[in-house]
Design an enzyme around this catalytic site. Structure first.
Site, short mmCIF file in Angstrom:
data_model
loop_
_atom_site.label_atom_id
_atom_site.label_comp_id
_atom_site.label_asym_id
_atom_site.label_seq_id
_atom_site.Cartn_x
_atom_site.Cartn_y
_atom_site.Cartn_z
N ARG A 1 27.79 39.80 5.74
CA ARG A 1 26.35 40.14 5.91
C ARG A 1 25.88 41.31 5.87
O ARG A 1 24.95 41.54 5.30
CB ARG A 1 25.94 39.50 7.41
N LYS B 1 21.56 47.60 3.86
CA LYS B 1 20.84 46.22 3.97
C LYS B 1 19.68 46.26 4.79
O LYS B 1 18.88 45.39 4.27
CB LYS B 1 21.81 45.54 5.12
N ASN B 2 19.46 47.07 5.89
CA ASN B 2 18.12 47.02 6.63
C ASN B 2 17.15 47.30 5.99
O ASN B 2 15.98 47.79 6.55
CB ASN B 2 18.51 47.68 8.03
N CYS C 1 20.67 35.01 19.60
CA CYS C 1 21.62 35.33 18.49
C CYS C 1 22.72 36.13 19.19
O CYS C 1 22.83 36.48 20.27
CB CYS C 1 21.18 35.91 17.11
N ARG D 1 16.61 37.30 20.98
CA ARG D 1 15.98 38.22 20.04
C ARG D 1 14.57 38.02 20.05
O ARG D 1 14.09 37.19 19.44
CB ARG D 1 16.65 37.88 18.61
N ASP E 1 23.76 50.17 16.01
CA ASP E 1 24.65 49.69 15.05
C ASP E 1 26.00 50.42 14.97
O ASP E 1 26.98 49.51 14.20
CB ASP E 1 23.90 49.40 13.51
C1 EPZ Z 1 16.75 45.75 13.35
O1 EPZ Z 1 16.67 44.67 14.09
C2 EPZ Z 1 18.18 45.97 12.64
N1 EPZ Z 1 18.07 44.80 11.85
C3 EPZ Z 1 19.35 45.59 13.65
O2 EPZ Z 1 20.59 45.87 12.87
C4 EPZ Z 1 19.27 46.90 14.42
O3 EPZ Z 1 20.22 47.07 15.50
C5 EPZ Z 1 17.90 47.10 15.21
O4 EPZ Z 1 16.80 47.14 14.29
C6 EPZ Z 1 17.83 48.35 16.08
O5 EPZ Z 1 17.99 49.19 15.20
C7 EPZ Z 1 17.63 44.63 10.70
O6 EPZ Z 1 16.71 45.70 10.09
C8 EPZ Z 1 17.59 43.72 9.82
P1 EPZ Z 1 14.29 45.86 17.16
P2 EPZ Z 1 15.46 44.30 15.08
O7 EPZ Z 1 13.00 44.96 16.78
O8 EPZ Z 1 14.26 44.65 14.18
C9 EPZ Z 1 13.69 44.14 21.54
C10 EPZ Z 1 22.62 45.25 12.11
O9 EPZ Z 1 23.64 45.34 12.74
N2 EPZ Z 1 12.52 43.41 21.11
O10 EPZ Z 1 14.16 47.23 16.98
O11 EPZ Z 1 15.70 43.01 15.62
C11 EPZ Z 1 14.96 43.40 21.04
O12 EPZ Z 1 15.31 42.41 21.89
C12 EPZ Z 1 21.54 44.67 12.67
O13 EPZ Z 1 22.24 45.58 10.90
C13 EPZ Z 1 11.80 42.95 21.89
O14 EPZ Z 1 11.84 42.82 23.06
O15 EPZ Z 1 15.68 45.31 16.40
C14 EPZ Z 1 16.05 44.62 20.94
O16 EPZ Z 1 16.41 44.56 22.37
C15 EPZ Z 1 21.76 44.34 14.12
N3 EPZ Z 1 10.58 42.30 21.35
C16 EPZ Z 1 15.02 46.03 20.94
O17 EPZ Z 1 13.73 45.45 21.03
C17 EPZ Z 1 10.35 42.13 19.94
O18 EPZ Z 1 9.27 41.52 19.69
C18 EPZ Z 1 15.48 46.40 19.54
O19 EPZ Z 1 14.78 45.44 18.63
C19 EPZ Z 1 11.34 42.95 19.14
C20 EPZ Z 1 12.32 43.47 19.61
#
Ligand code: EPZ
Length: 435
Positions: free
Chosen positions: A416, A39-40, A133, A138, A324
């Site tokens: 999802r 998915k990701n 969310c 997020r 995850d």
């Molecule tokens: C991706 O989310 C995945 N989703 C998530 O999978 C996964 O848990 C996550 O990466 C971590 O591996 C998709 O790829 C669609 P991040 P993403 O930006 O990109 C903080 C699932 O179950 N952050 O690496 O949103 C954020 O709050 C989903 O399939 C900021 O602070 O993850 C979090 O604490 C859930 N500022 C951490 O970084 C930003 O601008 C990781 O977020 C962006 C992120």
């Protein structure tokens, strides 16, 4: 070719909202199971198609509600999407729109990944971003500060983004305070057609980033270093469409390994990728499972013995233990001999599934981002509801062990990320059905 019609998709969505899973626990899982595409990886690649002036074909694209939602967004931008089995064909020759309606944006948590691609193709983008969310806030500060460095003017009000790059996008040297997956993807998508050279330091290293870069390079992009901490991109004028097969889903793989282990079963997972599981396999071995591969795309797991707690599990960015997989691993840990400590370092609020696991008889105490799980001999069936995608998968995992018949509602979370979880598990002998 079955095309997406709004009516059919909306009806399918409505059905998903009312259904629930009914699972009678206690059956040992045995046999072979096929893992679907990631998915990701599919989602950012579907966004990347926006940058291509032509037709792309995406194989091994999982049939998920999030993928359907991404195709609806593509249709709204002027692309033509059609699906034939696990392949999606998208013609993105003529884009006519850069303004994505908020109802479409709300359907998919990761819709923000379209921002970089639309800006990269159209020089403008208007979309709403559902900030908080189920996993806590997020934030997208890293996405926005990076795009601003590339010349994007961003007007951000009440979760609504109005972005423009009148003078076009320009390459930049960007260091990420945190190796955010989404921010790394958005920068890559904005940079591939920007003028000049872009560097991303402290970039995310997830396999899904490598897959996105591999697709875009097939389209004519010039990306080097994906999968390392530093990624180099030379902007190009134009991208053509390409044919690509999405990598296997490592979190679905981890999920089915947890389901096999919690039922003390013996399962072969096919069309997966053993090399992506280097932080997960040792955890199962520490418990007492035997896990091995006889080819890179196959994983054999045998959990026929009594299993013991693996100690402390700390979620990390790739290649560490993935956040995850934490919820499903917690369901499994509830049934092991001994205590497992989970330290969630990626998200602020990713323990919402613990209350529901406790309703099944699990013994879990949460203190901030630490959860202590004391293994119990028995779990008992209950009515539970999914709180989020992987939290729902954790409940399915636990229900396979719980004595009696468990009902799980709010399946739209699970749908999802899992294309047909009940058929997959029934194929391994689980007593599970969707009503
Ligand atoms: C991706 O989310 C995945 N989703 C998530 O999978 C996964 O848990 C996550 O990466 C971590 O591996 C998709 O790829 C669609 P991040 P993403 O930006 O990109 C903080 C699932 O179950 N952050 O690496 O949103 C954020 O709050 C989903 O399939 C900021 O602070 O993850 C979090 O604490 C859930 N500022 C951490 O970084 C930003 O601008 C990781 O977020 C962006 C992120």
């Amino acid at each position: 070719m079955d095309n997406f019609t709004a009516g059919e998709l909306l009806e399918r969505e409505a059905n998903l909202k009312n259904s629930k899973l009914v699972i009678r626990g206690g059956k040992r899982l045995e046999g072979e199971i096929y893992v679907h595409g990631a998915k990701n990886s599919a989602l950012p690649i579907l966004a990347g198609v926006v940058l291509c002036q032509g037709e792309s074909v995406l194989h091994n694209c999982p049939r998920l509600s999030d993928a359907d939602a991404a195709c609806r967004i593509l249709n709204c931008l002027g692309c033509k999407c059609s699906r034939a089995g696990d392949s999606v064909v998208i013609n993105s020759a003529d884009l006519i729109n850069y303004d994505v309606p908020s109802d479409l944006m709300r359907e998919m948590r990761s819709s923000i990944v379209f921002l970089g691609a639309i800006i990269g193709r159209m020089g403008r983008c208007k979309l709403s971003f559902p900030g908080g969310c189920e996993l806590g806030p997020r934030p997208i500060d890293l996405h926005l500060s990076s795009l601003r460095k590339m010349g994007v003017d961003i007007n951000e009000e009440h979760g609504f983004l109005d972005c423009s790059a009148e003078k076009g996008l320009k390459g930049a040297v960007i260091s990420l305070a945190f190796p955010s997956v989404g921010a790394t993807e958005n920068i890559i998508l904005a940079a591939v057609r920007a003028k000049g050279h872009t560097e991303i330091h402290n970039a995310a290293r997830e396999p899904e980033i490598v897959d996105l870069a591999s697709f875009l390079n097939k389209c004519g992009a010039k990306i080097k270093g994906a999968g390392d901490g530093t990624i180099y991109i030379e902007g190009v004028e134009k991208l053509e469409g390409a044919e690509h097969s999405v990598i296997p889903d490592r979190i679905v793989t981890a999920t089915y390994m947890c389901c096999a282990a919690i039922t003390r079963g013996e399962v072969v997972l096919k069309k997966t990728d053993y090399r992506q599981m280097s932080a997960i396999v040792p955890v199962f071995e520490q418990m007492g499972c035997s896990v091995y591969t006889y080819s890179d795309d196959t994983i054999y797991i045998n959990a026929r013995k009594s299993l013991k707690a693996p100690g402390t599990l700390r979620t990390m960015v790739y290649p560490g233990f993935p956040t995850d997989a934490q919820p499903m691993m917690m369901a499994l840990a509830s049934t092991l001999t001994g205590t497992t400590v989970f330290v969630e370092t990626i998200f602020d609020n990713r323990f919402r599934h613990t209350d529901e696991l406790c309703r099944l008889g699990a013994k879990i105490s949460v203190e901030g981002t630490v959860a202590v799980v004391e293994g119990v001999q028995k779990l008992s069936a209950a009515q539970v509801h999914s709180t989020d995608l992987r939290g729902g998968a954790a409940l399915v995992t636990a229900a396979l062990f719980a004595k009696g018949v468990t009902n799980i509602s709010n399946l739209y979370h699970i749908d999802r990320g899992y294309a047909n979880i009940e058929a997959d598990l029934r194929g391994l002998g689980a007593d599970i059905m969707r009503v």
